[in-house]
Design a protein around this motif. Structure first.
Motif, PDB file in Angstrom:
ATOM      1  N   THR A   1       0.769  -1.343   0.238  1.00 47.37           N
ATOM      2  CA  THR A   1      -0.048   0.170   0.209  1.00 47.37           C
ATOM      3  C   THR A   1       0.841   1.059   0.107  1.00 47.37           C
ATOM      4  N   GLU A   2       1.929   1.615   0.825  1.00 47.08           N
ATOM      5  CA  GLU A   2       3.044   2.683   0.938  1.00 47.08           C
ATOM      6  C   GLU A   2       3.566   2.667  -0.168  1.00 47.08           C
ATOM      7  N   MET A   3       4.100   1.470  -0.816  1.00 49.09           N
ATOM      8  CA  MET A   3       4.889   1.723  -2.023  1.00 49.09           C
ATOM      9  C   MET A   3       4.151   2.187  -3.407  1.00 49.09           C
ATOM     10  N   ARG A   4       2.584   2.411  -3.095  1.00 46.01           N
ATOM     11  CA  ARG A   4       1.945   3.022  -4.274  1.00 46.01           C
ATOM     12  C   ARG A   4       2.403   4.619  -4.455  1.00 46.01           C
ATOM     13  N   ALA A   5       2.951   5.294  -3.507  1.00 43.45           N
ATOM     14  CA  ALA A   5       3.232   6.534  -3.461  1.00 43.45           C
ATOM     15  C   ALA A   5       4.667   6.442  -4.080  1.00 43.45           C
ATOM     16  N   GLY A   6       5.227   5.540  -4.492  1.00 44.71           N
ATOM     17  CA  GLY A   6       6.666   5.672  -4.968  1.00 44.71           C
ATOM     18  C   GLY A   6       7.767   5.264  -4.168  1.00 44.71           C
ATOM     19  N   ARG A   7       7.294   4.781  -2.928  1.00 45.33           N
ATOM     20  CA  ARG A   7       8.409   4.550  -1.984  1.00 45.33           C
ATOM     21  C   ARG A   7       8.929   3.265  -2.181  1.00 45.33           C
ATOM     22  N   ASP A   8      10.465   2.938  -1.743  1.00 47.46           N
ATOM     23  CA  ASP A   8      10.981   1.698  -2.017  1.00 47.46           C
ATOM     24  C   ASP A   8      10.774   0.778  -1.040  1.00 47.46           C
ATOM     25  N   PHE A   9      10.671  -0.526  -1.336  1.00 45.85           N
ATOM     26  CA  PHE A   9      10.479  -1.663  -0.283  1.00 45.85           C
ATOM     27  C   PHE A   9      11.080  -1.479   0.882  1.00 45.85           C
ATOM     28  N   ASP A  10      12.474  -1.401   0.737  1.00 43.56           N
ATOM     29  CA  ASP A  10      13.353  -1.162   2.185  1.00 43.56           C
ATOM     30  C   ASP A  10      12.884  -0.156   3.113  1.00 43.56           C
ATOM     31  N   GLU A  11      12.593   0.947   2.494  1.00 46.97           N
ATOM     32  CA  GLU A  11      12.244   2.148   3.202  1.00 46.97           C
ATOM     33  C   GLU A  11      10.914   1.749   4.015  1.00 46.97           C
ATOM     34  N   VAL A  12       9.985   1.193   3.245  1.00 43.58           N
ATOM     35  CA  VAL A  12       8.628   0.888   3.935  1.00 43.58           C
ATOM     36  C   VAL A  12       8.791  -0.190   4.994  1.00 43.58           C
ATOM     37  N   LEU A  13       9.400  -1.052   4.640  1.00 44.95           N
ATOM     38  CA  LEU A  13       9.647  -2.349   5.412  1.00 44.95           C
ATOM     39  C   LEU A  13      10.363  -1.722   6.782  1.00 44.95           C
ATOM     40  N   LYS A  14      11.350  -0.751   6.905  1.00 48.09           N
ATOM     41  CA  LYS A  14      11.856  -0.319   7.898  1.00 48.09           C
ATOM     42  C   LYS A  14      10.786   0.604   8.900  1.00 48.09           C
ATOM     43  N   GLU A  15       9.930   1.252   8.094  1.00 44.55           N
ATOM     44  CA  GLU A  15       9.014   1.899   8.768  1.00 44.55           C
ATOM     45  C   GLU A  15       7.812   0.978   9.473  1.00 44.55           C
ATOM     46  N   ALA A  16       7.480  -0.173   8.701  1.00 40.70           N
ATOM     47  CA  ALA A  16       6.940  -1.135   9.170  1.00 40.70           C
ATOM     48  C   ALA A  16       7.234  -1.813  10.579  1.00 40.70           C
ATOM     49  N   GLN A  17       8.450  -1.979  10.666  1.00 37.38           N
ATOM     50  CA  GLN A  17       9.117  -2.467  11.873  1.00 37.38           C
ATOM     51  C   GLN A  17       9.043  -1.574  13.073  1.00 37.38           C
ATOM     52  N   GLU A  18       9.255  -0.112  12.603  1.00 34.96           N
ATOM     53  CA  GLU A  18       9.250   0.699  13.817  1.00 34.96           C
ATOM     54  C   GLU A  18       7.999   0.971  14.344  1.00 34.96           C
ATOM     55  N   LEU A  19       6.850   0.947  13.416  1.00 35.80           N
ATOM     56  CA  LEU A  19       5.268   0.811  13.910  1.00 35.80           C
ATOM     57  C   LEU A  19       4.860  -0.327  14.795  1.00 35.80           C
ATOM     58  N   GLY A  20       5.822  -1.404  14.488  1.00 34.45           N
ATOM     59  CA  GLY A  20       5.260  -2.454  15.259  1.00 34.45           C
ATOM     60  C   GLY A  20       4.399  -3.627  14.280  1.00 34.45           C
ATOM     61  N   TYR A  21       4.313  -3.172  12.974  1.00 33.88           N
ATOM     62  CA  TYR A  21       3.541  -4.220  11.972  1.00 33.88           C
ATOM     63  C   TYR A  21       4.567  -5.166  11.712  1.00 33.88           C
ATOM     64  N   ALA A  22       5.887  -5.118  11.392  1.00 35.00           N
ATOM     65  CA  ALA A  22       6.586  -6.134  11.295  1.00 35.00           C
ATOM     66  C   ALA A  22       7.623  -6.406  12.116  1.00 35.00           C
ATOM     67  N   GLU A  23       8.096  -7.687  12.429  1.00 35.60           N
ATOM     68  CA  GLU A  23       9.103  -8.323  13.256  1.00 35.60           C
ATOM     69  C   GLU A  23      10.527  -7.790  12.868  1.00 35.60           C
ATOM     70  N   ALA A  24      11.295  -8.001  13.844  1.00 35.88           N
ATOM     71  CA  ALA A  24      12.712  -7.536  13.723  1.00 35.88           C
ATOM     72  C   ALA A  24      13.439  -8.362  12.420  1.00 35.88           C
ATOM     73  N   ASP A  25      12.748  -9.861  12.216  1.00 41.04           N
ATOM     74  CA  ASP A  25      13.137 -10.879  11.404  1.00 41.04           C
ATOM     75  C   ASP A  25      11.855 -10.929  10.525  1.00 41.04           C
TER      76      ASP A  25
END
Length: 433
Positions: free
Chosen positions: A165-189
């Motif tokens: 969803t966030e990549m639809r704004a032109g953001r890269d996968f790695d950037e959004v994954l890091k954000e998801a981890q900071e928000l608690g949506y994604a695990e450290a691994d």
């Protein structure tokens, strides 16, 4: 009103939410269950003073819960494979019913667990393991019991859906994954989420309940989202599609498709509009047609909602000494069939292909010839002169539905062309209308 004694193993996110909802809504839950759901013992690796356990017996050893003769239902919320498997099998051996939110455990060891439970005539309930608070297992096993289910498809991992969803704004996968981890949506691994393993666990369970086949997680085709680029998301949208990470199971005469992968979905499809961390599952039955189940696929109280729904079902059985049981996978054991899970080469789908080609005359003709020779019809083609760079230009094709093997053969031939640079990007496409 009779008490049914519950033992909770694991007081993490879901376990803590289960405790809190059981306390807050005790009266309404008892009214629906016809008995008091009494938490008689809890266990966790470390104390949880923030939960206000009061006089409820607490232990750091989950087997203290299993070994307590007063416990009627063991709630397994410790996660993982081996320890959870031993815990559940020990509970079953002692004749205790089990409620679990552990999709990995059921997908990997469910056949063994259900066989053991059948021998001991106990219930193993697992609604919370699939799609969090969405009651999709109950819908498949009970609400749609009259139907021959044709297929099901779902966004069943909120982390992957948030990233796309966030990549639809032109953001890269790695950037959004890091954000998801900071928000608690994604695990450290984040491997289980972004590589589709978590979704494959859930899909395996849903497919077995839908089609009456043994759990076969090891046969599920799994592909992650790490290689999806903003470029492909943008161009898919220009063609009228959204990219979603879907689990898809389809019953065919020659077997069952069981697959998780990025998928182009027409933007007019309901499931294409499901964004962020939410989940959605489409189920198509021959009698009812298409139904959709939508909501939070994770979270403490959302998942606790499903855990407690299972507790209510089991407690009704315990409190009334009922012999009635909903079959573990929705089919009586003698009705379970061993339909073949199809190999990736046997999958049927439409395809989005992106080819990085040299800007030379005749390249499109060569590509079209390869597609034709492999029996692939092209639905549309996109090539923008404005994207010409260093003598190369991307060519984007959408195909009609074909076998995966045909596409694999065509891609191999195209990548061998001297005019084609690098690998051909391939994303499958489905229309759920």
């Amino acid at each position: 009103m009779k008490d049914v004694n519950i033992g909770i193993c694991g007081l993490g996110t879901v376990g803590g939410g289960t405790w809190e909802v059981l306390q807050r809504n005790a009266r309404i839950i008892a009214g629906r269950a016809g008995c008091n759901l009494r938490v008689a013992r809890v266990a966790n690796r470390s104390p949880r003073p923030d939960l206000g356990l009061g006089d409820t017996p607490f232990s750091t050893d989950v087997h203290d819960v299993v070994n307590d003769p007063a416990i009627d239902i063991v709630v397994e919320l410790i996660g993982g494979y081996d320890d959870a498997r031993r815990l559940v099998l020990a509970a079953i051996e002692q004749g205790k019913h089990v409620v679990t939110a552990n999709k990995a455990l059921i997908a990997q060891h469910g056949n063994e667990i259900f066989d053991a439970a059948r021998e001991k005539n106990v219930i193993v309930a697992y609604e919370a393991g699939v799609a969090g608070g969405i009651p999709v297992i109950k819908a498949i096993r009970e609400g749609l019991a009259a139907n021959r289910i044709q297929w099901l498809a779902g966004i069943i991992n909120g982390t992957g859906n948030y990233i796309l969803t966030e990549m639809r704004a032109g953001r890269d996968f790695d950037e959004v994954l890091k954000e998801a981890q900071e928000l608690g949506y994604a695990e450290a691994d984040p491997t289980f989420d972004v590589e589709g393993i978590d979704a494959a666990h859930k899909l395996t369970i849903m497919a077995s309940a839908a089609f009456g086949v043994p759990l076969q997680f090891d046969r599920a085709y799994t592909e992650g989202i790490a290689n999806i680029t903003p470029y492909d998301i943008t161009h898919a949208e220009a063609l009228g599609y959204r990219v979603k990470h879907l689990g898809i199971a389809r019953s065919r005469e020659d077997g069952i498709e069981l697959r998780v992968h990025p998928t182009l979905v027409p933007e007019k499809n309901l499931i294409a509009k499901v964004d962020g961390v939410l989940n959605a599952v489409l189920v198509d039955g021959d009698a009812v047609g298409q139904t959709m189940y939508y909501g939070p696929g994770a979270g403490d109280e959302a998942t606790a909602s499903a855990v407690i729904a299972d507790l209510v079902d089991v407690a009704r059985t315990v409190s009334t000494d009922s012999a009635q049981r909903v079959p573990y996978l929705g089919f009586e054991s003698d009705a379970v069939t061993d339909h073949r899970i199809l190999s990736p080469n046997e999958i049927r789908s439409a395809y989005y292909l992106r080819i990085q080609a040299l800007d030379r005359p005749g390249v499109l003709a060569k590509v079209a010839s390869i597609m034709s020779e492999n029996g692939i019809n092209i639905e549309s083609i996109m090539q923008k002169e404005s994207e010409l760079h260093d003598g190369q230009i991307p060519v984007i094709l959408l195909t009609h539905t074909v076998l995966e093997k045909q596409v694999n053969d065509a891609i191999a031939e195209m990548e061998a062309l001297p005019e084609v640079e690098g690998r051909v990007v391939r994303i499958r496409a489905e229309n759920f209308l």
